[in-house]
Design an enzyme around this catalytic site. Structure first.
Site, PDB file in Angstrom:
ATOM      1  N   LYS A   1       9.302  14.070 -11.343  1.00  0.00           N
ATOM      2  CA  LYS A   1       8.983  12.875 -10.542  1.00  0.00           C
ATOM      3  C   LYS A   1       7.750  12.162 -11.114  1.00  0.00           C
ATOM      4  O   LYS A   1       7.704  10.934 -11.173  1.00  0.00           O
ATOM      5  CB  LYS A   1       8.740  13.270  -9.078  1.00  0.00           C
ATOM      6  CG  LYS A   1       8.164  12.158  -8.198  1.00  0.00           C
ATOM      7  CD  LYS A   1       9.084  10.973  -8.096  1.00  0.00           C
ATOM      8  CE  LYS A   1       8.720   9.891  -7.109  1.00  0.00           C
ATOM      9  NZ  LYS A   1       7.387   9.616  -6.727  1.00  0.00           N
TER      10      LYS A   1
ATOM     11  N   GLY B   1      10.790   4.950  -2.481  1.00  0.00           N
ATOM     12  CA  GLY B   1       9.956   4.317  -1.464  1.00  0.00           C
ATOM     13  C   GLY B   1      10.569   4.437  -0.084  1.00  0.00           C
ATOM     14  O   GLY B   1      11.467   5.251   0.159  1.00  0.00           O
TER      15      GLY B   1
ATOM     16  N   GLY C   1       8.208  10.004   5.982  1.00  0.00           N
ATOM     17  CA  GLY C   1       8.770  11.099   6.769  1.00  0.00           C
ATOM     18  C   GLY C   1       9.703  10.597   7.856  1.00  0.00           C
ATOM     19  O   GLY C   1      10.770  11.175   8.102  1.00  0.00           O
TER      20      GLY C   1
ATOM     21  N   VAL D   1       5.631   6.379   7.297  1.00  0.00           N
ATOM     22  CA  VAL D   1       6.843   5.662   6.855  1.00  0.00           C
ATOM     23  C   VAL D   1       7.858   6.537   6.142  1.00  0.00           C
ATOM     24  O   VAL D   1       9.060   6.502   6.438  1.00  0.00           O
ATOM     25  CB  VAL D   1       6.510   4.449   5.946  1.00  0.00           C
ATOM     26  CG1 VAL D   1       6.035   3.286   6.761  1.00  0.00           C
ATOM     27  CG2 VAL D   1       5.507   4.805   4.865  1.00  0.00           C
TER      28      VAL D   1
ATOM     29  N   GLU E   1       8.107   4.467 -15.150  1.00  0.00           N
ATOM     30  CA  GLU E   1       8.106   3.248 -14.320  1.00  0.00           C
ATOM     31  C   GLU E   1       6.921   2.350 -14.715  1.00  0.00           C
ATOM     32  O   GLU E   1       7.078   1.129 -14.854  1.00  0.00           O
ATOM     33  CB  GLU E   1       8.021   3.689 -12.855  1.00  0.00           C
ATOM     34  CG  GLU E   1       7.826   2.608 -11.829  1.00  0.00           C
ATOM     35  CD  GLU E   1       7.575   3.228 -10.447  1.00  0.00           C
ATOM     36  OE1 GLU E   1       8.319   4.156 -10.044  1.00  0.00           O
ATOM     37  OE2 GLU E   1       6.631   2.778  -9.772  1.00  0.00           O
TER      38      GLU E   1
ATOM     39  N   HIS F   1       8.839  10.345 -14.142  1.00  0.00           N
ATOM     40  CA  HIS F   1       9.573   9.168 -13.657  1.00  0.00           C
ATOM     41  C   HIS F   1       8.601   8.029 -13.370  1.00  0.00           C
ATOM     42  O   HIS F   1       8.797   6.890 -13.790  1.00  0.00           O
ATOM     43  CB  HIS F   1      10.368   9.537 -12.397  1.00  0.00           C
ATOM     44  CG  HIS F   1      10.801   8.352 -11.579  1.00  0.00           C
ATOM     45  ND1 HIS F   1       9.919   7.644 -10.760  1.00  0.00           N
ATOM     46  CD2 HIS F   1      11.978   7.720 -11.464  1.00  0.00           C
ATOM     47  CE1 HIS F   1      10.566   6.643 -10.193  1.00  0.00           C
ATOM     48  NE2 HIS F   1      11.812   6.662 -10.598  1.00  0.00           N
TER      49      HIS F   1
ATOM     50  N   ALA G   1      -0.518  13.576   0.079  1.00  0.00           N
ATOM     51  CA  ALA G   1      -0.638  14.619  -0.936  1.00  0.00           C
ATOM     52  C   ALA G   1      -2.087  15.094  -1.044  1.00  0.00           C
ATOM     53  O   ALA G   1      -3.013  14.369  -0.702  1.00  0.00           O
ATOM     54  CB  ALA G   1      -0.148  14.086  -2.281  1.00  0.00           C
TER      55      ALA G   1
END
Ligand code: NBP
Length: 477
Positions: free
Chosen positions: A183, A130, A14, A12, A190, A186, A76
């Site tokens: 990130k 996302g 990439g 999704v 969140e 972040h 990852a």
């Protein structure tokens, strides 16, 4: 070789990133381990722009203009290492591998160092937003060399989200793992934002006596003020959603066990290593953990404590206003802690991160996008060496106004037995910073007593130890 950029890993994220590059006029070479995904992409979306479908690593690399820019969007961890091992031998000095996955920053540092020795630029790029963001404009946090950003940066600026002032939500964060680190924080923030919103919801429900639909309206009203943010907006949507199968509020039919993929945990692990208190993020991660221990919760239901009494009418409305103050003040604290962590890592790893720029790239595209971030950028612009967001006069003044309500909300939560670990931890952090004296002096005394760990004095320099087991005279430590 005609493609300005290549994307390998067409799940999704990439796929949508490749489409975003193509829609912005770039020729995009696409590749995936399982070639069917590559063919599907070109069949379904080939009309959106110029794609060069490739099926082998050699074909993919040969399709790229030099210096080559190769975006890796695979799972990852080990898959990312496998892809790097496959492609790096086919690349030349000056080429770039951009890892847009959710890598741990330590892995990114390792990969960057290894590839740098071979002359390859490795850019660990945090990408937030996302699936939807990847397609229509994410917030992008690239690390790696400043040189790589020279040609890559303008391309990322074309595909990224754009903030309200027209600035693209992308900045070269700093060397090696800086982008993935930012990130990660972040995501930690969140977690904290979501936990604080959850606590506000629970208080409005249990103490305010409001139903989910009414709380959705309250959040919508808050979203028109200083809490204006994506997470508040979607919270209102989730709360007003009604389950089609049962006709009940959606939030009442969902199992109350929160899951996590690990970036919140990474943030807390890194904060422990750096010695930075990120209690708001930590409480959010632990709150999810508590929720998931269903057997423990089941076995604990009989434990004694109050059952919240719901307020009504004007009292409930006044309480809702106080909850807004508590939420806002707690949010300031969790951002203060997150930015402290980024500043500490920047010093530790020599990243020289511009904190105001970090807040600016989070204004669009990403999950924590919020009007509030402009204020953070302004605070760091006014004073780049600001030691803490709470040292900014604007934020300090707002908390000064909010704090009576904040304390009242935490006190009510405690009295009524509604768990608010996020609100309470944020308030404890605030009071710890304000305190003229902390019990740390006593801790030092205890440490010296049982372990001869020594202490410093308030009135003279030096290191001291008291002979606790003897005549209690003080000696040099
Ligand atoms: P996934 O994380 O589900 O990974 C699937 C992709 O990895 C497929 O293309 C798969 O190829 C490939 N892959 C795997 Br698995 N092992 C491989 C290997 N050994 N060699 C080559 N390719 C391999 O995809 P995603 O959900 O699109 O996420 C991509 C990255 O973006 C991840 O790092 C993820 O954490 C991150 N992400 C970010 C956000 C966000 O909001 N920023 C959201 C979601 C994901 P195959 O088709 O041949 O199996």
């Amino acid at each position: 070789s005609t493609a300005q950029i290549g994307v390998t890993g067409l799940a999704v994220m990439g796929r949508n990133l490749a489409r975003n590059f193509a829609r912005n006029g770039y020729t995009v070479a696409v590749h995936n381990r399982t070639a069917a995904r590559t063919r599907d992409l070109v069949r379904e979306f080939g009309g959106e722009g110029d794609f060069v479908p490739t099926e082998s690593a050699e074909e993919f690399v040969a399709a790229l203009e030099r210096p080559r820019r190769l975006v890796v969007m695979v799972k990852a961890g080990a898959p990312t290492d496998a892809v790097i091992a496959e492609f790096a031998p086919l690349l030349d000095a000056g080429d770039m591998i951009i890892d847009g996955g959710n890598a741990h920053f330590a892995d990114t540092r390792r990969r960057e160092h290894e590839l740098r020795e071979r002359g390859i630029h490795f850019v660990g790029a945090g990408i937030s937003g996302g699936e939807e963001g990847a397609l229509n404009g994410p917030s992008i946090m690239p690390g790696g060399s400043a040189e790589s950003y020279g040609t890559l940066g303008p391309m990322l600026e074309r595909i990224s989200a754009v903030a309200k002032d027209g600035r693209p939500c992308v900045v070269h964060v700093g060397p090696d793992g800086a982008g993935h680190f930012v990130k990660m924080v972040h995501n930690g923030i969140e977690y904290a934002d979501m936990q604080l919103i959850g606590e506000a919801y629970q208080l409005l429900r249990d103490v305010g006596g409001y139903g989910p639909g009414e709380i959705a309206d309250i959040f919508r009203a808050w979203n028109r003020g200083r809490l204006d943010s994506y997470l508040i907006e979607i919270t209102a949507d989730v709360l007003s959603h009604v389950d089609a199968a049962t006709g009940r509020p959606f939030v009442d039919v969902v199992l109350d066990q929160a899951e996590q993929k690990g970036t919140g945990r990474w943030t807390v692990q890194s904060a422990l290593d750096l010695g930075v208190p990120v209690s708001g993020i930590a409480e959010a991660v632990f709150a999810r953990a508590v929720s998931g221990h269903s057997a423990l919760r089941e076995a604990s239901r009989h434990l004694g404590g109050p059952t919240p009494r719901a307020l009504g009418g004007d009292e409930a409305a006044a309480f809702a206003d106080r909850v807004e103050q508590a939420l806002y003040a707690s949010k300031i604290v969790s951002y203060t802690q997150g930015f402290h962590q980024i500043a500490a890592a920047s010093a530790e790893y020599g990243w020289d991160i511009d904190l105001g720029e970090v807040a600016a790239v989070w204004r669009g595209g990403c999950i924590i996008r919020a009007a509030f971030l402009d204020r953070i950028t302004a605070a760091y612009d006014a004073l780049p060496q600001l030691p803490s967001l709470l040292a900014d006069k604007g934020f300090a003044d707002e908390i000064a106004v909010a704090q009576d309500d904040w304390r009242a909300v935490v006190a009510t939560a405690v009295t009524e037995g509604v768990p608010t670990p996020g609100f309470a931890a944020a308030l404890a952090y605030y009071d710890s910073l304000r305190a003229p004296r902390l019990p740390a002096a006593l801790t030092q005394g205890q440490r010296d007593y049982f372990g001869a760990h020594t202490y410093h004095r308030t009135d003279r320099d030096g290191v001291f130890h008291t002979l606790w087991g003897g005549d209690r005279t003080e000696v040099a430590g």
